[in-house]
Design a protein around this motif. Structure first.
Motif: not given
Ligand SMILES: Nc1ncnc2c1ncn2[C@@H]1O[C@H](COP(=O)(O)OP(=O)(O)O)[C@@H](O)[C@H]1O
Ligand SMILES: Nc1ncnc2c1ncn2[C@@H]1O[C@H](COP(=O)(O)OP(=O)(O)O)[C@@H](O)[C@H]1O
Ligand SMILES: [Mg+2]
Ligand SMILES: [Mg+2]
Ligand SMILES: [Mg+2]
Ligand SMILES: [Mg+2]
Lengths: 331, 215, 331, 215
Positions: A78-81, B35-39, B178-180
């Motif tokens: 989800v949301f990760a390349a 960002g998108d919270g997936d880090f 990056g996304r930010a």
């Protein structure tokens, strides 16, 4: 979090398993590489079209694998390349003498994974090219950033290159068509609520009860500004103005107009947005000759929508009109 | 400064992996701000894989070991972090080469190689509000500590402190990669997720070293 | 309330206007009677198929007006059966020598409006029949109540009678086919959140953060019971057990399986539900040969889903397989 | 009991219409408990139409007037309420017939006709937890008041009180008709929206009558 989920880490694999069970004849699911492909691909007579991206944007892109559109989708979590290996394995599985076209939405992670995957595939003699899609006008392009994001407009690029590949066009020609469509496609979105990634289990960001995020990204990235909630027509006017003036689209143009739901907005509301957009375009002398109202590229369960315009000419119109057959369907 | 062997390299890499797994939620929340919270999720899933295959990683020499770790990361971690972190480990491994021990100077060279790899991969520079804004000052600090004659434990403690400061300083920056970066001025005011991730992990390495590093 | 709405009282008309603008060649919108019809209907060679119901269930039913499905939809306001006059005017506009079939989901208000409208149309010599759909197993049928509700399963009845009408079947035969499909169709739904009717502006009911409504109606009516939230598989198992044992469907049966989203649930989650349902049916020896995963009959923005089974035979399978062309489409 | 003319009929019907419009939200909330929340909206939109066309309604005689009102309601109100309320007005009008005045006995007959119409239309009985559970006791009460020699104002006050009690008593019932019936036992504990709607409206008629009815 109230979502239909078992183990959040299995969200994507379980979804893909469901998709494969629902389309036993037309799709092949390759769990090792998180991959969904046409059962009858690759074909020697056709460039293979692959779209990669993070998951959470369904029906994009796993549900538009099929005749006339994608040969394969290469989703990440989800949301990760997707990790580079998935890209590499996908390119290998889809290798055709006519070549493989990798469609990538313009995000840092996706571009890196696809660049690396492409290099690895090429080192094994596979013919691969990348086409980057960047239709989001929300954030001004500048040399300081990585360029515009790719969002719902990528549907049109996929449809066009899918049609070109289906009729046997060479890789160069398919790329020309795809670039041409990307160049005349512009999108902007708005969020009414935040989405909740299954693994996070809570909303990705906080939006007040009377706030909206204008220019939101499809991963919940902030956009132009946070504003006060207003009525449907005023929201359309702002989105449309940003989109129309960007290309710009001008009086006399014929366009495709897409109102794309972001996941949590019912289609009734999308038609209310479409109505206003259609009317406002007419006022500007711009004629809508192709209409798209549905969910195409979502952000999980986010309430919100995006508007996309594509400037049409005969060539693009014919490509968008070509037949296709994909899992996302009604009957 | 005394030299470092495979045992210490194991300690450092295992600590990195464990810290990534333990901080999944925290790192994700940091990334959710602009960002998108997936880090957090990406790092955790990738380093889980590192830990799962831990005993079987090729330990012919330190260079090989680090390159293999880099390959697992690149293969398994999605998003921006997979290519970035994978590249860092692979470049460090290539620079270490076929050796069983590392001097402080070698570690500096490895970190510089990792930084160059990240810059090339991400087309990023110091000041773009990425993990580079921690990695670079931390490497400088290590170099200074070596010059000042510190031992490994002292150097690590100093690096951890520098990392924390540098990570916090990213709050004043505007993201350009990056996304930010899409949020422009709005990215100011919150720390970069990747930068703080590196600082947190360095803190954990420091702790682990004081506890077990000398053994 | 954060929805794309202008004036809540204009919610339905504005949606229908948008729908008409998006389908200028195939649809005709008649604002005086809140009516959407095929531009080329009625036809002397075809029974006209009309579905009436309250709005708020989109794409049902205004977005499935088209070749092979509905000749017209006769919607009321959000969740309110259309007034009798709309029914009467619709029957008049759709009058065909072969007759008009009015499809009605089994709710008191709808049945009254259609009974009265039918009588009025008949008094003017129009041939009209009513077919009532009642697929919801959530609440036990009893002589004390008005019988089972009609919910998402009505899609299958519409598709079948639409196909029968398209090939020129007589009214009696079309009705036979519709009844046959209704008789082998069963549905149950679950709500994770309440929906927000635009005119109300707040959620229709309160559901705790850890509660779900099992057996919910598509107008937010309470169902079997309020339960603790659990995982996707457990929810599917409960829905499926209620549906399977009702007809009952049994080992050796071939079925169509529909996972219908209620409006606020992304399609990714629907496929997670589909996966489990398909697997559990296989365990019972029931084979899914037709798959439907999408939004069909929603409840505004409610997060939730319903499961529908249709027992197939050759005749029904062929009718469901027939071509159709409706506004709700992807390309 | 004195007789009632078109002026009073106007007062009563306009009060009903105005009460429906004013109570849109309240009636909707009542219907949301075990129904679908549209009762208030449906009544308000329909009676708005009645008010909008108010001056043009055919007032040849009371019967015609009420039948016309019934037709507007049936044509304009969706849901269950359109057919139910439309039928009630039409039956009442048919029973009144071509007259300029109504006696108390005639009003009782009209209400009985309305009740029979609703029963037939909705296949409902007293005790099914619908508006009938207010309409029937209210009609009985009117009959009793007439027998006791009350005047119109006294009768109306009594009817309003009865209506309120009867509406509240529906909370103990299990719905057997309409949308609420799907919930079975769960419909117990809340009043029926239609029943309470009639009670509220009767309260408003009572008030209006005390204010203007004698004039
Ligand atoms: N171009 C880049 N070069 C170097 N590092 C980057 C770049 N872009 C982002 N980063 C780092 O990666 C972190 C985000 O990682 P992750 O969440 O995996 O990426 P994504 O944006 O793809 O979701 C940022 O906080 C930043 O430190
Ligand atoms: N079959 C029936 N006969 C008589 N009255 C009914 C019947 N069903 C419902 N009602 C009344 O109508 C009210 C609900 O009206 P409304 O909200 O317009 O109906 P719907 O259920 O169609 O939304 C109920 O509270 C009840 O008083
Ligand atoms: Mg990401
Ligand atoms: Mg991220
Ligand atoms: Mg209703
Ligand atoms: Mg109601």
């Amino acid at each position: 979090m109230k979502k239909f989920v078992n183990n959040p880490q299995q969200f994507v694999p379980e979804m893909l398993e469901g998709l494969a069970l629902a389309n036993p004849h037309s799709l092949r699911y390759v769990p090792e590489h998180n991959l969904v492909m046409r059962a009858d691909s690759p074909s020697d007579d056709r460039v293979s079209i692959v779209q990669g991206s993070g998951s959470g944007h369904e029906p994009a892109h796993v549900m538009i694998v099929g005749k006339g559109m994608l040969d394969a989708a290469c989703p990440g979590d989800v949301f990760a390349a997707p990790p580079m290996n998935y890209v590499y394995e996908t390119a290998k599985l889809l290798a055709s003498p006519k070549g493989v076209l990798l469609l990538v939405n313009n995000y840092t992670g996706d571009r890196m994974a696809f660049d690396m995957g492409k290099e690895m595939a090429e080192s094994e003699g596979i013919k691969v090219e990348i086409l980057t899609i960047n239709d989001d006008v929300a954030v001004k392009d500048s040399t300081y950033t990585v360029g515009r994001r790719g969002v719902a407009g990528n549907f049109f690029v996929i449809k066009a290159v899918g049609a070109a590949a289906a009729r046997g066009d060479e890789l160069d020609e398919v790329i020309r068509v795809g670039k041409k469509v990307n160049d005349v496609t512009r999108t902007m979105g708005v969020a009414l609520t935040a989405c909740t990634p299954p693994a996070k289990g809570s909303p990705l960001f906080e939006l007040g009860d009377d706030e909206i995020e204008m220019g939101v990204g499809i991963h919940g990235e902030p956009g132009r500004e946070r504003k006060k909630m207003t009525n449907a027509d005023a929201i359309v006017d702002e989105l449309l103005d940003a989109v129309v003036t960007d290309l710009p689209y001008s009086s006399g143009d014929q366009v495709a107009l897409m109102v794309n739901g972001l996941g949590g907005t019912p289609i009734s509301e999308l038609y209310i947005l479409f109505r206003r957009a259609h009317q406002q375009l007419a006022e500007r002398g711009i004629t809508v000759t192709r209409s798209y109202v549905n969910e195409y590229c979502t952000s999980l369960d986010m309430a919100g929508a995006s508007l996309t315009l594509v400037k049409l000419d005969e060539e693009i119109d014919a490509l968008l009109d070509a037949p296709a057959e994909v899992p996302i369907r009604v009957f | 400064m005394s030299s470092t062997g495979q045992q210490q390299v194991d300690l450092v890499v295992r600590t990195i992996a464990q810290a990534a797994v333990d901080n999944e939620k925290y790192f994700g929340d940091l990334d959710a701000v602009v960002g998108d919270g997936d880090f957090g999720y990406s790092l955790a899933r990738g380093f889980e894989n590192v830990l799962a295959g831990w005993d079987d990683v090729d330990r012919t020499d330190i260079g090989t070991f680090l390159k293999k770790i880099g390959m697992v990361i690149t293969a398994r971690i999605g998003g921006t972090s997979g290519p970035i972190w994978g590249t860092a480990f692979m470049r460090a491994g290539m620079t270490a080469g076929a050796t069983d021990t590392l001097t402080g100077e070698q570690v500096v060279a490895m970190l510089r190689a990792a930084v160059e790899g990240i810059k090339a991969r991400g087309q990023a520079e110091v000041g773009d509000k990425t993990l580079l804004d921690v990695l670079v000052p931390v490497t400088d600090r290590l170099e200074a500590e070596i010059a000042a004659g510190s031992d490994a434990a002292q150097a690590l403690a100093a690096m951890a402190a520098t990392a924390q400061e540098a990570a916090e300083a990213t709050a004043d920056m505007v993201a350009r990669r990056g996304r930010a970066s899409y949020t422009g001025e709005r990215s100011r005011g919150s720390v970069d997720a990747g930068a703080m991730g590196v600082a947190v992990i360095l803190g954990r390495i420091d702790e682990a070293w004081q506890r077990e590093g000398a053994s």
